[in-house]
Design an enzyme around this catalytic site. Sequence first.
Site, PDB file in Angstrom:
ATOM      1  N   HIS A  21      27.405 -30.888  12.077  1.00 11.68           N
ATOM      2  CA  HIS A  21      27.561 -29.473  12.640  1.00 11.68           C
ATOM      3  C   HIS A  21      29.183 -29.324  12.478  1.00 11.68           C
ATOM      4  O   HIS A  21      29.934 -29.851  13.091  1.00 11.68           O
ATOM      5  CB  HIS A  21      27.342 -29.548  14.090  1.00 11.68           C
ATOM      6  N   LYS A 166      25.426 -17.209  14.131  1.00  9.65           N
ATOM      7  CA  LYS A 166      26.816 -17.302  14.229  1.00  9.65           C
ATOM      8  C   LYS A 166      27.094 -18.252  13.254  1.00  9.65           C
ATOM      9  O   LYS A 166      26.345 -19.335  13.024  1.00  9.65           O
ATOM     10  CB  LYS A 166      27.174 -17.779  15.568  1.00  9.65           C
ATOM     11  N   LYS A 168      30.053 -20.794  11.706  1.00  5.98           N
ATOM     12  CA  LYS A 168      31.396 -21.439  11.982  1.00  5.98           C
ATOM     13  C   LYS A 168      32.419 -21.561  10.743  1.00  5.98           C
ATOM     14  O   LYS A 168      31.978 -21.899   9.547  1.00  5.98           O
ATOM     15  CB  LYS A 168      31.307 -22.906  12.578  1.00  5.98           C
ATOM     16  N   ASP A 197      32.726 -17.480  14.325  1.00  6.08           N
ATOM     17  CA  ASP A 197      33.505 -18.042  15.160  1.00  6.08           C
ATOM     18  C   ASP A 197      34.515 -18.812  14.199  1.00  6.08           C
ATOM     19  O   ASP A 197      34.425 -19.789  13.608  1.00  6.08           O
ATOM     20  CB  ASP A 197      32.700 -19.056  15.980  1.00  6.08           C
ATOM     21  N   GLU A 223      34.734 -14.419  16.784  1.00  5.53           N
ATOM     22  CA  GLU A 223      35.314 -14.979  17.969  1.00  5.53           C
ATOM     23  C   GLU A 223      36.282 -15.784  17.730  1.00  5.53           C
ATOM     24  O   GLU A 223      36.700 -16.375  16.676  1.00  5.53           O
ATOM     25  CB  GLU A 223      33.805 -15.837  18.267  1.00  5.53           C
ATOM     26  N   ASP A 248      37.001 -16.807  23.341  1.00 10.06           N
ATOM     27  CA  ASP A 248      36.410 -17.733  23.872  1.00 10.06           C
ATOM     28  C   ASP A 248      37.296 -18.700  24.306  1.00 10.06           C
ATOM     29  O   ASP A 248      37.541 -18.640  25.753  1.00 10.06           O
ATOM     30  CB  ASP A 248      35.513 -18.504  22.904  1.00 10.06           C
ATOM     31  N   LYS A 272      31.589 -19.875  29.713  1.00 12.44           N
ATOM     32  CA  LYS A 272      30.975 -21.152  29.463  1.00 12.44           C
ATOM     33  C   LYS A 272      31.043 -21.823  30.993  1.00 12.44           C
ATOM     34  O   LYS A 272      32.218 -22.007  31.614  1.00 12.44           O
ATOM     35  CB  LYS A 272      31.790 -21.915  28.562  1.00 12.44           C
ATOM     36  N   GLU A 325      23.922 -18.053  23.199  1.00 13.92           N
ATOM     37  CA  GLU A 325      24.126 -19.075  22.205  1.00 13.92           C
ATOM     38  C   GLU A 325      23.448 -20.405  22.762  1.00 13.92           C
ATOM     39  O   GLU A 325      24.188 -21.519  22.676  1.00 13.92           O
ATOM     40  CB  GLU A 325      25.415 -19.567  21.773  1.00 13.92           C
TER      41      GLU A 325
HETATM   42  C1  MUC Z   1      32.195 -22.703  20.323  1.00 17.88           C
HETATM   43  O1  MUC Z   1      33.373 -22.604  19.850  1.00 17.88           O
HETATM   44  O2  MUC Z   1      31.833 -21.584  20.422  1.00 17.88           O
HETATM   45  C2  MUC Z   1      29.161 -22.851  20.273  1.00 17.88           C
HETATM   46  C3  MUC Z   1      28.382 -22.689  19.426  1.00 17.88           C
HETATM   47  C4  MUC Z   1      28.673 -23.778  18.440  1.00 17.88           C
HETATM   48  O3  MUC Z   1      28.013 -23.825  17.288  1.00 17.88           O
HETATM   49  O4  MUC Z   1      29.797 -24.191  18.895  1.00 17.88           O
HETATM   50  C5  MUC Z   1      30.009 -24.090  20.171  1.00 17.88           C
HETATM   51  C6  MUC Z   1      31.425 -23.807  20.451  1.00 17.88           C
HETATM   52 MG    MG Z   2      33.686 -20.353  20.392  1.00 19.70          MG
END
Ligand code: MUC
Ligand code: MG
Length: 371
Positions: A21, A166, A168, A197, A223, A248, A272, A325
């Site tokens: 991941h 989502k 990254k 994000d 994000e 976030d 969170k 999520e």
């Molecule tokens: C984050 O930064 O949001 C949430 C989903 C994911 O893949 O990582 C987290 C952390």
């Molecule tokens: Mg995040």
Amino acid sequence: MSITIESIACWLVDIPTVRPHKLSMTTMGCQTLTIVRMTCAEGVVGWGEATTIGGLSYGAESPEAIKSAIETYLSPLLCGQTFSGVAALAQTMNASVKGNTFAKSALETAFLDALGKSLNLPVSSLLGGALTQRLPVLWTLASGDTEKDIAEGQRLLAEGRHNTFKLKIGARDLATDIRHALAIKAALGEDVSVRVDVNQAWDLTTAIKGMAQLQAGGIDLVEQPIPLWDRRGLIALSQRFEVPILADEAVATSHDGYALASDGFTGAYALKIAKAGGPAQALKLAHVAQAAGVALYGGTMLEGTLGSVASLHAWSTVSMQWGTEMFGPLLLKDDIVVHPLDFSDGQVTLPQGPGLGIEIDADKLHHYSRR
Ligand code: MUC
Ligand code: MG
């Protein structure tokens, strides 16, 4: 009704992920859950979890530090004490321990689980009452490879497991990241919501360029594009672009949420439980956001089932305009619970039963615990 805490035990549980991941600051192949068991008078047992991402690469508390804070400082404060609810529990912890919200979150969760079991009520009822039993859940595409992410997204759409994704980004140069995000959006189609994000990876100049291209390409939500300390920059971006910003890392507690909204932020906050210090504390931020007209999103630190369910009980009591999520359990190869959560049709079902409504598998807890 009050309960007396008798003892607290803590484990570090290492579980591999189903695939690497990749985030802007680290690539995870394993997740470490800090698990707490709180034994109370009359044999009532509550469970809690505190989980972060990539050791110290995401937040200021590592799994080892969370365990140490609980065992060395928080547990001696709480054991032998009687509490009527989370307000008194938080007051006691905050009076003697600054910060350490991940550790406090695990303890608040375990206390809520124990209190719910004593009262024969689900944790959601202790937090205001569930508005819904099914919550939307997106999936994060983060293999680090565009074609693999497209194939994974298409498979999950075909299976009906998720309908929102989502991505990254932020680890690579801007042009590569934009190509990656827009290729995935184009492949998944108009009707599928795709968000990104950036995990603080851009400076403001890069964010202005990047957001313009993401907006033009149909990305729905951006994000945390810039560092958490750049509050003015985040507010400026939220006012400049039509594509909304999801704050976030910049917003952990109700105080952060109040400051950001009163200085002119528009968009949404990722709640969170670990950032705020527990499910009840995270709802304080939710209520500030509601008062300020800021939208809500149920965020994860990629917790296993225990931490995800604690979050879901809290998220079920408010309207989440951007969904949640809470897919963490699906990223792990295994878990420490007897019954896995029911994920289907882009949603997850809130477990029933007193407390969190989950049963810990003692053999699995033992098997995955760090020696
Ligand atoms: C984050 O930064 O949001 C949430 C989903 C994911 O893949 O990582 C987290 C952390
Ligand atoms: Mg995040």
